[in-house]
Design a protein around this motif. Structure first.
Motif, PDB file in Angstrom:
ATOM      1  N   VAL A 262      10.054   1.496  -1.325  1.00  0.00           N
ATOM      2  CA  VAL A 262       8.579   1.255  -1.666  1.00  0.00           C
ATOM      3  C   VAL A 262       8.532   1.498  -2.723  1.00  0.00           C
ATOM      4  O   VAL A 262       8.698   2.318  -3.599  1.00  0.00           O
ATOM      5  N   PRO A 263       8.675  -0.046  -3.539  1.00  0.00           N
ATOM      6  CA  PRO A 263       8.126   0.098  -4.987  1.00  0.00           C
ATOM      7  C   PRO A 263       7.000   0.446  -5.246  1.00  0.00           C
ATOM      8  O   PRO A 263       5.693   0.075  -4.463  1.00  0.00           O
ATOM      9  N   ILE A 264       6.290   0.933  -6.280  1.00  0.00           N
ATOM     10  CA  ILE A 264       4.803   1.473  -6.729  1.00  0.00           C
ATOM     11  C   ILE A 264       4.731   0.561  -8.127  1.00  0.00           C
ATOM     12  O   ILE A 264       6.199   0.159  -8.901  1.00  0.00           O
ATOM     13  N   ARG A 265       3.936   1.127  -8.590  1.00  0.00           N
ATOM     14  CA  ARG A 265       3.340  -0.034  -9.661  1.00  0.00           C
ATOM     15  C   ARG A 265       2.815   1.381 -10.908  1.00  0.00           C
ATOM     16  O   ARG A 265       3.983   0.913 -11.456  1.00  0.00           O
ATOM     17  N   ASP A 266       2.840   2.245 -10.445  1.00  0.00           N
ATOM     18  CA  ASP A 266       3.104   4.058 -11.482  1.00  0.00           C
ATOM     19  C   ASP A 266       3.890   4.078 -11.928  1.00  0.00           C
ATOM     20  O   ASP A 266       5.119   3.962 -10.647  1.00  0.00           O
ATOM     21  N   THR A 267       4.457   5.284 -12.265  1.00  0.00           N
ATOM     22  CA  THR A 267       5.893   6.106 -12.157  1.00  0.00           C
ATOM     23  C   THR A 267       5.664   7.359 -10.784  1.00  0.00           C
ATOM     24  O   THR A 267       6.383   7.896 -11.082  1.00  0.00           O
TER      25      THR A 267
ATOM     26  N   ILE B 269       3.176   8.303  -7.217  1.00  0.00           N
ATOM     27  CA  ILE B 269       2.565   8.040  -6.348  1.00  0.00           C
ATOM     28  C   ILE B 269       2.100   9.024  -5.747  1.00  0.00           C
ATOM     29  O   ILE B 269       3.127   9.948  -5.534  1.00  0.00           O
ATOM     30  N   ARG B 270       0.360   9.581  -5.188  1.00  0.00           N
ATOM     31  CA  ARG B 270       0.560  10.938  -4.303  1.00  0.00           C
ATOM     32  C   ARG B 270       1.167  10.814  -2.831  1.00  0.00           C
ATOM     33  O   ARG B 270       1.023   9.032  -2.357  1.00  0.00           O
ATOM     34  N   LEU B 271       2.068  11.294  -2.117  1.00  0.00           N
ATOM     35  CA  LEU B 271       2.134  11.536  -0.550  1.00  0.00           C
ATOM     36  C   LEU B 271       0.936  10.676   0.043  1.00  0.00           C
ATOM     37  O   LEU B 271       1.864   9.878   0.660  1.00  0.00           O
ATOM     38  N   GLY B 272       0.167  10.696  -0.304  1.00  0.00           N
ATOM     39  CA  GLY B 272      -1.201  10.065   1.201  1.00  0.00           C
ATOM     40  C   GLY B 272      -1.282   8.641   0.883  1.00  0.00           C
ATOM     41  O   GLY B 272      -1.296   7.593   1.955  1.00  0.00           O
ATOM     42  N   GLN B 273      -1.488   8.355  -0.752  1.00  0.00           N
ATOM     43  CA  GLN B 273      -0.858   6.958  -1.082  1.00  0.00           C
ATOM     44  C   GLN B 273      -0.505   6.128  -0.122  1.00  0.00           C
ATOM     45  O   GLN B 273       0.379   5.192  -0.494  1.00  0.00           O
ATOM     46  N   LEU B 274       0.596   7.150  -0.419  1.00  0.00           N
ATOM     47  CA  LEU B 274       2.326   6.317   0.330  1.00  0.00           C
ATOM     48  C   LEU B 274       2.769   5.846   1.381  1.00  0.00           C
ATOM     49  O   LEU B 274       2.633   4.553   1.363  1.00  0.00           O
ATOM     50  N   LEU B 275       2.491   7.031   2.185  1.00  0.00           N
ATOM     51  CA  LEU B 275       2.221   6.864   3.342  1.00  0.00           C
ATOM     52  C   LEU B 275       1.481   5.244   3.954  1.00  0.00           C
ATOM     53  O   LEU B 275       1.495   4.158   4.793  1.00  0.00           O
ATOM     54  N   LYS B 276      -0.420   5.209   3.008  1.00  0.00           N
ATOM     55  CA  LYS B 276      -0.883   4.149   3.539  1.00  0.00           C
ATOM     56  C   LYS B 276       0.631   2.974   2.925  1.00  0.00           C
ATOM     57  O   LYS B 276       0.510   1.523   3.621  1.00  0.00           O
ATOM     58  N   LEU B 277       1.082   2.755   1.923  1.00  0.00           N
ATOM     59  CA  LEU B 277       1.450   1.606   1.064  1.00  0.00           C
ATOM     60  C   LEU B 277       2.806   1.119   1.931  1.00  0.00           C
ATOM     61  O   LEU B 277       3.109  -0.016   2.114  1.00  0.00           O
ATOM     62  N   ALA B 278       3.251   2.471   2.188  1.00  0.00           N
ATOM     63  CA  ALA B 278       4.422   1.878   3.148  1.00  0.00           C
ATOM     64  C   ALA B 278       4.410   1.719   4.792  1.00  0.00           C
ATOM     65  O   ALA B 278       5.322   1.567   5.480  1.00  0.00           O
ATOM     66  N   ASN B 279       2.950   1.560   4.704  1.00  0.00           N
ATOM     67  CA  ASN B 279       2.463   1.225   6.434  1.00  0.00           C
ATOM     68  C   ASN B 279       2.948   2.208   7.641  1.00  0.00           C
ATOM     69  O   ASN B 279       3.512   2.094   8.863  1.00  0.00           O
ATOM     70  N   LEU B 280       3.300   3.754   7.465  1.00  0.00           N
ATOM     71  CA  LEU B 280       3.487   4.703   7.890  1.00  0.00           C
ATOM     72  C   LEU B 280       2.368   5.513   8.582  1.00  0.00           C
ATOM     73  O   LEU B 280       2.497   5.822   9.753  1.00  0.00           O
ATOM     74  N   VAL B 281       1.513   4.467   7.902  1.00  0.00           N
ATOM     75  CA  VAL B 281       0.248   5.191   8.653  1.00  0.00           C
ATOM     76  C   VAL B 281      -0.926   4.122   9.103  1.00  0.00           C
ATOM     77  O   VAL B 281      -0.977   3.385   7.624  1.00  0.00           O
ATOM     78  N   GLU B 282      -2.444   4.224   9.451  1.00  0.00           N
ATOM     79  CA  GLU B 282      -3.174   3.119   9.192  1.00  0.00           C
ATOM     80  C   GLU B 282      -4.507   3.218   8.894  1.00  0.00           C
ATOM     81  O   GLU B 282      -4.489   2.491   7.983  1.00  0.00           O
ATOM     82  N   ASP B 283      -4.470   4.849   7.759  1.00  0.00           N
ATOM     83  CA  ASP B 283      -4.963   4.707   6.992  1.00  0.00           C
ATOM     84  C   ASP B 283      -5.625   6.272   6.692  1.00  0.00           C
ATOM     85  O   ASP B 283      -4.668   7.309   7.029  1.00  0.00           O
TER      86      ASP B 283
ATOM     87  N   HIS C  84       7.598  11.165  -7.246  1.00  0.00           N
ATOM     88  CA  HIS C  84       8.859  10.050  -8.332  1.00  0.00           C
ATOM     89  C   HIS C  84       9.823   9.123  -7.482  1.00  0.00           C
ATOM     90  O   HIS C  84       9.946   9.435  -6.670  1.00  0.00           O
ATOM     91  N   ASN C  85      10.314   8.453  -9.140  1.00  0.00           N
ATOM     92  CA  ASN C  85      11.194   7.367  -8.330  1.00  0.00           C
ATOM     93  C   ASN C  85      12.224   8.246  -7.851  1.00  0.00           C
ATOM     94  O   ASN C  85      12.834   9.167  -8.250  1.00  0.00           O
TER      95      ASN C  85
ATOM     96  N   ALA D 297      10.294   3.519  -8.312  1.00  0.00           N
ATOM     97  CA  ALA D 297       9.169   3.798  -9.510  1.00  0.00           C
ATOM     98  C   ALA D 297       9.468   2.668 -10.781  1.00  0.00           C
ATOM     99  O   ALA D 297      10.614   2.322 -10.695  1.00  0.00           O
ATOM    100  N   PRO D 298       8.844   1.271 -11.879  1.00  0.00           N
ATOM    101  CA  PRO D 298       9.454   1.580 -12.619  1.00  0.00           C
ATOM    102  C   PRO D 298      10.297   1.700 -13.552  1.00  0.00           C
ATOM    103  O   PRO D 298       9.579   3.398 -13.616  1.00  0.00           O
ATOM    104  N   ASN D 299      11.045   1.427 -14.473  1.00  0.00           N
ATOM    105  CA  ASN D 299      11.216   2.415 -15.452  1.00  0.00           C
ATOM    106  C   ASN D 299      10.183   2.824 -15.914  1.00  0.00           C
ATOM    107  O   ASN D 299       9.579   2.166 -17.007  1.00  0.00           O
ATOM    108  N   ALA D 300      10.777   4.370 -16.531  1.00  0.00           N
ATOM    109  CA  ALA D 300       9.521   4.933 -17.801  1.00  0.00           C
ATOM    110  C   ALA D 300      10.178   4.547 -18.727  1.00  0.00           C
ATOM    111  O   ALA D 300      11.737   5.006 -19.494  1.00  0.00           O
ATOM    112  N   ASP D 301       9.413   4.191 -20.005  1.00  0.00           N
ATOM    113  CA  ASP D 301       9.687   3.814 -21.730  1.00  0.00           C
ATOM    114  C   ASP D 301       9.346   4.859 -22.412  1.00  0.00           C
ATOM    115  O   ASP D 301       8.348   5.673 -22.054  1.00  0.00           O
TER     116      ASP D 301
END
Length: 77
Positions: A8-13, A15-29, A57-58, A73-77
């Motif tokens: 599951v790609p994320i935009r930042d370095t 993500i919080r657990l609750g947000q990831l569950l929604k992003l990955a479509n593992l939960v409805e809300d 994190h990644n 996660a994207p590569n951290a510079d």
């Protein structure tokens, strides 16, 4: 036989657990995410985690109901 881990790609370095569950479509809300986490049904890197705000994190893996996802996660510079 285990299910393959889905990336599951994320935009930042991070993500919080609750947000990831929604992003990955593992939960409805967020309510469903909170319930699963509170009831000990979510594993982070193989261990039950009851913190909805857990920072992921990644490379971290999350498993719910036999489905696993890996944070990419994207590569951290």
């Amino acid at each position: 036989m285990s299910n393959p881990i889905e990336d599951v790609p994320i935009r930042d370095t991070m993500i919080r657990l609750g947000q990831l569950l929604k992003l990955a479509n593992l939960v409805e809300d967020g309510v469903e995410a909170a319930e699963l986490i509170k009831n000990g049904l979510v594993k982070v890197n193989g261990e039950i985690d009851d913190r909805r705000g857990r920072q992921l994190h990644n490379g971290d893996t999350v498993t719910v109901n036999g489905q696993s996802v890996r944070v990419v996660a994207p590569n951290a510079d």
